[in-house]
Write a protein that holds these residues in place. Structure first.
Motif, PDB file in Angstrom:
ATOM      1  N   ALA A 131      -8.521  11.428   3.812  1.00 36.09           N
ATOM      2  CA  ALA A 131      -7.116  11.347   4.545  1.00 36.09           C
ATOM      3  C   ALA A 131      -7.201  12.671   5.425  1.00 36.09           C
ATOM      4  O   ALA A 131      -6.530  12.351   6.660  1.00 36.09           O
ATOM      5  N   THR A 170      -0.362  13.109   7.166  1.00 39.17           N
ATOM      6  CA  THR A 170      -0.018  12.060   8.249  1.00 39.17           C
ATOM      7  C   THR A 170      -0.932  11.342   8.938  1.00 39.17           C
ATOM      8  O   THR A 170      -2.113  11.969   9.375  1.00 39.17           O
ATOM      9  N   LEU A 195      -8.019   4.112   6.221  1.00 35.90           N
ATOM     10  CA  LEU A 195      -7.307   4.441   5.124  1.00 35.90           C
ATOM     11  C   LEU A 195      -6.900   3.463   4.375  1.00 35.90           C
ATOM     12  O   LEU A 195      -5.771   2.394   4.901  1.00 35.90           O
ATOM     13  N   MET A 246       1.995   3.154   2.396  1.00 35.85           N
ATOM     14  CA  MET A 246       1.726   4.260   3.118  1.00 35.85           C
ATOM     15  C   MET A 246       2.825   4.256   4.534  1.00 35.85           C
ATOM     16  O   MET A 246       2.878   5.474   4.844  1.00 35.85           O
ATOM     17  N   LEU A 275       2.133   6.760   9.065  1.00 38.29           N
ATOM     18  CA  LEU A 275       1.550   6.597   7.568  1.00 38.29           C
ATOM     19  C   LEU A 275       1.790   7.972   6.793  1.00 38.29           C
ATOM     20  O   LEU A 275       1.358   8.790   7.490  1.00 38.29           O
ATOM     21  N   ASP A 324      -1.051   3.974  11.864  1.00 38.09           N
ATOM     22  CA  ASP A 324      -1.799   2.807  11.909  1.00 38.09           C
ATOM     23  C   ASP A 324      -2.188   2.454  13.528  1.00 38.09           C
ATOM     24  O   ASP A 324      -1.341   2.049  14.109  1.00 38.09           O
ATOM     25  N   CYS A 356      -6.839   3.922  11.328  1.00 40.10           N
ATOM     26  CA  CYS A 356      -6.094   5.160  11.553  1.00 40.10           C
ATOM     27  C   CYS A 356      -6.601   5.907  12.642  1.00 40.10           C
ATOM     28  O   CYS A 356      -7.465   6.205  12.501  1.00 40.10           O
ATOM     29  N   VAL A 364       0.096   7.483  -3.563  1.00 45.63           N
ATOM     30  CA  VAL A 364      -0.333   6.620  -2.672  1.00 45.63           C
ATOM     31  C   VAL A 364      -2.012   6.548  -2.527  1.00 45.63           C
ATOM     32  O   VAL A 364      -2.613   5.466  -2.526  1.00 45.63           O
ATOM     33  N   ALA A 365      -2.417   7.711  -2.478  1.00 42.66           N
ATOM     34  CA  ALA A 365      -4.001   7.984  -2.504  1.00 42.66           C
ATOM     35  C   ALA A 365      -4.731   7.337  -3.622  1.00 42.66           C
ATOM     36  O   ALA A 365      -5.706   6.157  -3.534  1.00 42.66           O
ATOM     37  N   ASN A 412      -4.650   3.185  -3.393  1.00 45.45           N
ATOM     38  CA  ASN A 412      -5.434   2.549  -2.423  1.00 45.45           C
ATOM     39  C   ASN A 412      -6.669   3.393  -2.482  1.00 45.45           C
ATOM     40  O   ASN A 412      -7.557   2.908  -1.568  1.00 45.45           O
ATOM     41  N   VAL A 444       0.358   9.764   3.397  1.00 47.44           N
ATOM     42  CA  VAL A 444      -0.472   9.772   2.137  1.00 47.44           C
ATOM     43  C   VAL A 444      -0.324  10.780   1.029  1.00 47.44           C
ATOM     44  O   VAL A 444      -0.246  11.772   1.653  1.00 47.44           O
ATOM     45  N   ASP A 493       1.004  -1.240  -0.083  1.00 48.63           N
ATOM     46  CA  ASP A 493      -0.044   0.009   0.115  1.00 48.63           C
ATOM     47  C   ASP A 493       0.751   1.106   0.006  1.00 48.63           C
ATOM     48  O   ASP A 493       0.349   2.358  -0.197  1.00 48.63           O
TER      49      ASP A 493
END
Length: 349
Positions: free
Chosen positions: A230, A203, A246, A41, A213, A206, A251, A219-220, A223, A215, A39
């Motif tokens: 986000a 940011t 996410l 992230m 993480l 997890d 998260c 990355v967005a 996923n 984003v 992923d």
């Protein structure tokens, strides 16, 4: 029981050895790493100052820290005042937003700042309406557990962050799930299906693994994470809001980390403006994890980045989650812009 086993033709085996809790933790961590490696992230916080691949070659970068709805309102007043002074922070080539900073940064970079500013001006006049939209008072027992574990944390070690995250997962919050994304979308106007500004980074942490993480637009897309979602995840304070998905990770707030503002993400850029609510250890805070923004700035500058730090500050004893503080926060941010505008202009010239 033994007779039943024998009757079935099975001999009882040796007594199982009690599992080592550390072995279980290591096994679970390895499984998680393998499953979620794709992923993109997870980005560990470096132990020593390191140039970030995200910031390499960038000139002007901007870091916006968190601090509840008070700080979102402060950002609204601050950006408004800067724009009136002819200063637009959106000229930054990279913006890192955490919690309140994720809201402010995403609306700034996607062209929807005035929508956020108008919304908070409205709620400054009608704080009771904001309290209904984002209920944070009268916590139940599961919420209190998450809040107290967070506020009593003494370090930012991975085990501490995991303990806070698991309490966050077990909290029965009034504002969670799709409600977080809806609130973020209503406030910011950011897309519910995409990630328009490539320079925006948010940011989060997890809850299960405790991993930091980050984003980005890339990355967005990988996923299926919209920018508004986000921003909402980045502000999912344990025992208050969320947790928020996410991708396939639940998260919590990006501020629940051993880094106060995630300045390491812009390390290596030529110039960085870092805006935080406090120095990380004094004033109104939303976590007990100890921080020191001055140490982060030293580490940032050790990578060759010239940094300008702006600490917003808060009135003594202010509740960062009290909607009645929105209006004074707007005024405080607006007034501060007149002081900082010429300094920012000189720094980025």
């Amino acid at each position: 029981m033994a007779a039943g086993v024998a009757a079935a033709g099975l001999a009882p085996g040796p007594r199982a050895r009690a599992a080592d809790p550390q072995d279980i933790e290591a096994m679970a961590a390895e499984i998680s790493r393998k499953l979620f490696a794709g992923d993109g992230m997870a980005r560990p916080v470096p132990e020593t100052p390191t140039v970030s691949d995200l910031a390499r070659g960038k000139d002007r970068t901007l870091v916006l820290g968190g601090g509840g709805e008070y700080y979102v309102a402060w950002y609204c007043g601050f950006f408004h005042g800067l724009k009136e002074q002819g200063v637009d922070l959106d000229v930054a080539e990279m913006v890192v937003g955490t919690s309140a900073g994720a809201y402010a940064g995403s609306s700034l970079t996607s062209g929807h700042f005035w929508r956020l500013r108008d919304a908070f001006e409205f709620f400054g006049h009608f704080p009771a309406l904001f309290a209904k939209m984002a209920p944070v008072t009268a916590p139940n027992i599961s919420q209190k557990r998450a809040q107290e574990i967070n506020f009593n944390a003494k370090n930012g070690d991975p085990a501490t962050i995991r303990a806070i995250g698991r309490a966050a997962l077990a909290a029965d919050n009034k504002l969670n799930g799709d409600g977080v994304e809806r609130m973020a979308w209503l406030l910011t106007g950011d897309s519910r299906t995409g990630w328009p500004p490539a320079k925006m980074f948010t940011t989060a942490n997890d809850c299960y693994t405790g991993e930091r993480l980050v984003v980005s637009q890339e990355v967005a897309k990988r996923n299926g994470i919209p920018l508004a979602h986000a921003a909402g995840a980045s502000s999912s304070l344990p025992g208050i809001i969320g947790p928020t998905l996410l991708g396939q990770r639940y998260c919590m707030d990006g501020g629940i980390s051993r880094t106060w503002a995630h300045t390491d993400l812009v390390a290596g850029s030529k110039r960085a403006i870092v805006v935080t609510l406090t120095n990380g250890y004094e004033g109104s805070l939303l976590s007990g994890i100890p921080h020191n923004i001055h140490n982060e700035i030293k580490d940032l500058e050790a990578t060759g980045t010239k940094a300008m730090l702006i600490i917003a500050g808060t009135p003594p004893g202010v509740n960062l989650l009290d909607p009645r503080q929105i209006e004074p926060a707007l005024r405080a941010g607006y007034a501060r812009a007149k002081i900082e505008a010429p300094k920012i202009t000189a720094f980025w010239s």
